[in-house]
Enzyme design. Structure first.
Site, PDB file in Angstrom:
ATOM      1  N   GLY A 162       0.779  -1.229   0.000  1.00 50.88           N
ATOM      2  CA  GLY A 162       0.000   0.000   0.000  1.00 50.88           C
ATOM      3  C   GLY A 162       0.811   1.281   0.000  1.00 50.88           C
ATOM      4  CG  ASN A 207      -3.798   0.049 -12.811  1.00 55.74           C
ATOM      5  OD1 ASN A 207      -3.718  -0.374 -11.662  1.00 55.74           O
ATOM      6  ND2 ASN A 207      -2.961  -0.353 -13.758  1.00 55.74           N
ATOM      7  CG  HIS A 237       1.625  -0.543 -15.642  1.00 58.15           C
ATOM      8  ND1 HIS A 237       1.405  -1.850 -15.245  1.00 58.15           N
ATOM      9  CD2 HIS A 237       2.640  -0.591 -16.540  1.00 58.15           C
ATOM     10  CE1 HIS A 237       2.245  -2.644 -15.884  1.00 58.15           C
ATOM     11  NE2 HIS A 237       3.018  -1.900 -16.673  1.00 58.15           N
ATOM     12  CD  GLU A 284       4.726   2.874  -8.897  1.00 56.84           C
ATOM     13  OE1 GLU A 284       3.789   2.443  -8.191  1.00 56.84           O
ATOM     14  OE2 GLU A 284       5.749   2.205  -9.153  1.00 56.84           O
TER      15      GLU A 284
END
Length: 207
Positions: free
Chosen positions: A12, A108, A110, A181
């Protein structure tokens, strides 16, 4: 206030990046209202609990068939009444009926620059292993909408990360998380909360 549901299978870290960005005020107009994991041992569930976020585990292992799991999963999602669903390292195939119901409301993250190193079987450390094997000089991360394919939905944001000569899959994975990210995902949620992201002719457009 944009109601965000986060689905996650492991540690997470991207969930934490979202939590931190919201608690610091860097991302306004969005709130995580539930975390769902398919793994009852996922540290992401502990992260949610520490921040007072409702969470639950819904695992395919607890159901006799994938159809039963899909129904339970979709029921839990519907009960949360999310405006946006974030897949943050969620290693479960999203039911087609859920994709249809929440069209352009599921995103999402990736760990590559799609369309490179993506698709079936490309997830987690495997993505970085493939990038190093191929010898590319630049990788990165992508936030995209989820459609019926694997990593084929409209691309919202991308950020490049340089590959260093002495990189291992582990060091590259960490740098992609830190430099791309954890930056992209909160930014994408912020843009969506502001109503600035749309889809036109199959492409995501930022206004």
């Amino acid at each position: 206030m944009l109601r965000v549901l986060v689905c996650v299978s492991g540690g997470g870290t991207n969930l934490q990046a979202l939590i931190d960005s919201m608690e610091s005020g860097a991302v306004k107009g969005a709130k995580i209202i539930r975390v769902i994991s398919n793994n009852r041992n996922a540290y992401a569930l502990e992260r949610a609990a520490k921040h007072g976020i409702a969470s639950e585990c819904i695992s395919p292992k607890d159901y006799d068939s994938r159809e039963e799991f899909n129904r339970a999963f979709l029921q839990s999602v519907d009960q949360a009444e999310p405006d946006l669903i974030v897949l943050a390292g969620f290693l479960v195939v999203i039911p087609p009926e859920m994709i249809a119901k929440y069209r352009n409301r599921i995103i999402n993250i990736h760990p590559s620059l799609i369309p490179s190193f993506c698709g079936t079987g490309c997830y987690g450390l495997k993505v970085h292993e493939k990038a190093l094997e191929r010898g590319v000089k630049v990788t990165g991360a992508t936030v995209h909408y989820v459609d019926e394919g694997t990593d084929t939905g409209p691309i919202i944001l991308q950020k490049a990360v340089e590959i260093l000569p002495d990189d291992t899959p582990q060091t590259l994975q960490r740098r992609v998380m830190e430099q791309a990210e954890w930056v992209l995902l909160p930014r994408a949620v912020e843009l969506i909360a502001e109503g600035r992201v749309g889809v036109e002719d199959g492409r995501a457009v930022i206004r």
